[in-house]
Design an enzyme around this catalytic site. Structure first.
Site, PDB file in Angstrom:
ATOM      1  N   ILE A 148       0.825  -1.205   0.000  1.00 24.18           N
ATOM      2  CA  ILE A 148       0.000   0.000   0.000  1.00 24.18           C
ATOM      3  C   ILE A 148       0.863   1.260   0.000  1.00 24.18           C
ATOM      4  O   ILE A 148       1.808   1.384   0.777  1.00 24.18           O
ATOM      5  CB  ILE A 148      -0.935   0.013   1.226  1.00 24.18           C
ATOM      6  CG1 ILE A 148      -1.788  -1.263   1.244  1.00 24.18           C
ATOM      7  CG2 ILE A 148      -1.834   1.239   1.203  1.00 24.18           C
ATOM      8  CD1 ILE A 148      -2.689  -1.367   2.444  1.00 24.18           C
ATOM      9  N   HIS A 173       5.331   5.020   0.926  1.00 21.13           N
ATOM     10  CA  HIS A 173       4.847   3.693   1.302  1.00 21.13           C
ATOM     11  C   HIS A 173       4.187   3.750   2.677  1.00 21.13           C
ATOM     12  O   HIS A 173       4.667   4.423   3.590  1.00 21.13           O
ATOM     13  CB  HIS A 173       5.989   2.676   1.318  1.00 21.13           C
ATOM     14  CG  HIS A 173       5.494   1.266   1.248  1.00 21.13           C
ATOM     15  ND1 HIS A 173       5.046   0.578   2.358  1.00 21.13           N
ATOM     16  CD2 HIS A 173       5.344   0.425   0.201  1.00 21.13           C
ATOM     17  CE1 HIS A 173       4.649  -0.626   1.999  1.00 21.13           C
ATOM     18  NE2 HIS A 173       4.820  -0.747   0.682  1.00 21.13           N
ATOM     19  N   HIS A 174       3.070   3.035   2.809  1.00 18.31           N
ATOM     20  CA  HIS A 174       2.273   3.096   4.037  1.00 18.31           C
ATOM     21  C   HIS A 174       3.018   2.514   5.236  1.00 18.31           C
ATOM     22  O   HIS A 174       2.690   2.809   6.398  1.00 18.31           O
ATOM     23  CB  HIS A 174       0.951   2.341   3.835  1.00 18.31           C
ATOM     24  CG  HIS A 174      -0.192   2.924   4.607  1.00 18.31           C
ATOM     25  ND1 HIS A 174      -0.082   3.310   5.925  1.00 18.31           N
ATOM     26  CD2 HIS A 174      -1.474   3.186   4.253  1.00 18.31           C
ATOM     27  CE1 HIS A 174      -1.241   3.779   6.345  1.00 18.31           C
ATOM     28  NE2 HIS A 174      -2.098   3.728   5.357  1.00 18.31           N
ATOM     29  N   SER A 175       4.040   1.698   5.010  1.00 23.58           N
ATOM     30  CA  SER A 175       4.795   1.128   6.126  1.00 23.58           C
ATOM     31  C   SER A 175       5.616   2.185   6.865  1.00 23.58           C
ATOM     32  O   SER A 175       6.075   1.955   7.985  1.00 23.58           O
ATOM     33  CB  SER A 175       5.728   0.011   5.641  1.00 23.58           C
ATOM     34  OG  SER A 175       6.668   0.504   4.711  1.00 23.58           O
ATOM     35  N   GLY A 210       4.391   4.845   8.037  1.00 25.04           N
ATOM     36  CA  GLY A 210       3.515   5.393   9.067  1.00 25.04           C
ATOM     37  C   GLY A 210       2.081   5.387   8.597  1.00 25.04           C
ATOM     38  O   GLY A 210       1.788   5.173   7.420  1.00 25.04           O
TER      39      GLY A 210
END
Length: 495
Positions: A37, A149-151, A153
């Site tokens: 994501i 990238h959603h990783s 935060g």
């Protein structure tokens, strides 16, 4: 000699691993092959962008942020963040915009759609980039598209980060002011019976919601509609659209009906989706082979769909903390994801009274506030990760998204316009791509504006601008209905 070199290399590797930061389970899940994501943020500016100044401002801020200066390393099945030198030029792109002369809005939309298809190498560089588009659109003199990238935060903390990089227009040394958190109303003098009844309601609603959540994981699916996709949707191109509406209209409805901002945007979403889906069903009926009786209401009866609301249980850092961290003051800020999911029901129907959407939204939210299902869902995912691994947790999370229709979110922004990365920001519109749903609806407040942002599967929803228009028109219709009710009430009082 060879042995000493090997020992030296092993010692260096051990030192690097000691300095590495473990990736949170949720961050690892967001790096899973079928759950990749990205957050896409559109930033519209009042002036053309000076790439040199923009680059200088980025260099002063983001490389000091641990997530924005780390690459992903894997060793022995372990995922870790490792600090690295940041080359700003590899994160900043200024493409040729000569092709935008005929249709600048379409150029920006097409450019962002292309970005939704392009992967990023987590081991090569930190997972973020800026794209400067010096194109005059209908809403801004220039655009910047940021992909993260959603990783790195959750959405709230990443938006907070952009605020921490911004400054007041009239005071370049000061951070912007965010709206104060809403205060929970306290009811005085609760008796023992009332308290007992509240505990019973919390237990009951938690049980009901957890049953629905587990059923959704296993088999319970929303009805098939023109906005709900099947498998493989995460791999398809996304189309983005946004519209600027008046935050004063939202506040007017909020105050007049004694509800929250979240209740208002939730009701507007239900009204706008009902309007949009009705137009699609109407077109399908008119294009059908059979000559059917014309009707302004073509929606199927008892059509209910659900939205996922994803939020971080870990308190998001304040913009003051983030600003201090990026100034190298050594402040330790917890940046990891600790995701919880809430399922919100939507009744898709055309209402004679537009205010019915707000009343139903308030009823839904009041009931959800009496449920601890989101905490239980988080515990369920943690147990799944511990017992069966990240892949199993990612598979279950995908099932929740795949079996529901869309994702809804609402984030507060600064109460006044700001200078972001050296330029006067007109609006900010976040969205998401790479998730296993065909639609995300996001609301972002900024100064006196609220931005309605849509991320949609290009094949299933080729006209997200229409959905944006329907959401904004629904807000205006609800505002007019509130005004009419107030005038009618005032005339009765006068009589």
């Amino acid at each position: 000699m060879k042995n000493s070199n090997k020992k030296s290399m092993a010692r260096k590797k051990d030192e690097e691993e000691e300095e590495d930061e473990p990736m949170s389970p949720t961050g690892r899940m967001m790096q899973a092959p079928k759950f990749n994501i990205f957050i896409v943020i559109f930033m519209g500016y009042y002036t053309k962008i000076d790439p040199i100044l923009f680059k200088k401002c980025i260099h002063q801020n983001l490389p000091n942020h641990p997530r924005f200066s780390s690459i992903l390393v894997t060793s022995g099945g372990r995922y870790r963040w490792r600090r690295t030198a940041v080359d700003i030029d590899s994160h900043l792109f200024v493409p040729d915009v000569a092709a935008a002369a005929e249709s600048p809005d379409e150029f920006v939309a097409e450019y962002a759609s292309t970005l939704s298809e392009i992967p990023m190498d987590a081991a090569a560089k930190p997972l973020w980039e800026f794209h400067i588009l010096n194109v005059k659109t209908s809403d801004a003199e220039a655009m910047v598209v940021m992909k993260i990238h959603h990783s790195l935060g959750d959405g709230v903390s990443l938006i907070a980060l952009t605020h921490a990089c911004s400054r007041k227009l009239d005071d370049p040394a000061s951070l912007p002011v965010l709206p104060p958190p809403s205060k929970k109303r306290r009811e005085g003098g609760r008796g023992l019976l009332k308290l007992l009844w509240m505990v019973i309601l919390i237990l009951f609603y938690t049980l009901v919601d957890m049953t629905a959540f587990l059923a959704t994981l296993l088999f319970l699916r929303d009805a098939q509609t023109p906005v709900r996709a099947g498998r493989g949707v995460r791999l398809r191109r996304k189309r983005f659209a946004h519209k600027i509406a008046s935050l004063d209209d939202v506040k007017f409805i909020k105050n007049a009906m004694n509800v929250s901002v979240n209740d208002v945007v939730l009701g507007v979403t239900e009204a706008g989706l009902s309007r949009y889906l009705n137009s699609i069903y109407m077109n399908n009926r008119e294009n059908g082979a059979e000559d059917k009786e014309k009707s302004s209401n073509c929606l199927p009866k008892n059509l209910g769909i659900r939205s996922t609301v994803v939020f971080n249980l870990r308190p998001s850092p304040t913009i003051e903390d983030l600003a201090k961290m990026m100034e190298k003051e050594g402040l330790n800020v917890n940046l990891g994801n600790k995701i919880a999911i809430v399922l919100l029901p939507f009744t898709i129907a055309l209402q004679d009274d537009p205010l019915a959407y707000i009343r139903r939204a308030k009823s839904t939210m009041d009931r959800k506030k009496l449920s601890l299902a989101h905490q239980c869902a988080c515990i369920t995912m943690k147990l799944t990760t511990s017992l069966f691994g990240i892949k199993a947790a990612a598979r279950l999370t995908r099932a929740v998204f795949r079996n529901t229709t869309f994702t809804f979110s609402n984030v507060m922004g600064p109460t006044e316009e700001v200078n972001l990365f050296g330029h006067h920001l007109r609006y900010i519109a976040p969205s998401v791509c790479g998730f296993p749903q065909s639609l995300i609806i996001h609301y972002q407040s900024y100064s006196d504006k609220i931005i309605v942002s849509i991320g949609a599967d290009e094949k299933l929803i080729p006209n997200p601008d229409q959905l944006c228009d329907d959401l904004v028109k629904s807000l205006q219709n609800i505002r007019e209905a509130v005004k009419e009710k107030a005038l009618a009430s005032a005339s009765l009082d006068y009589c």
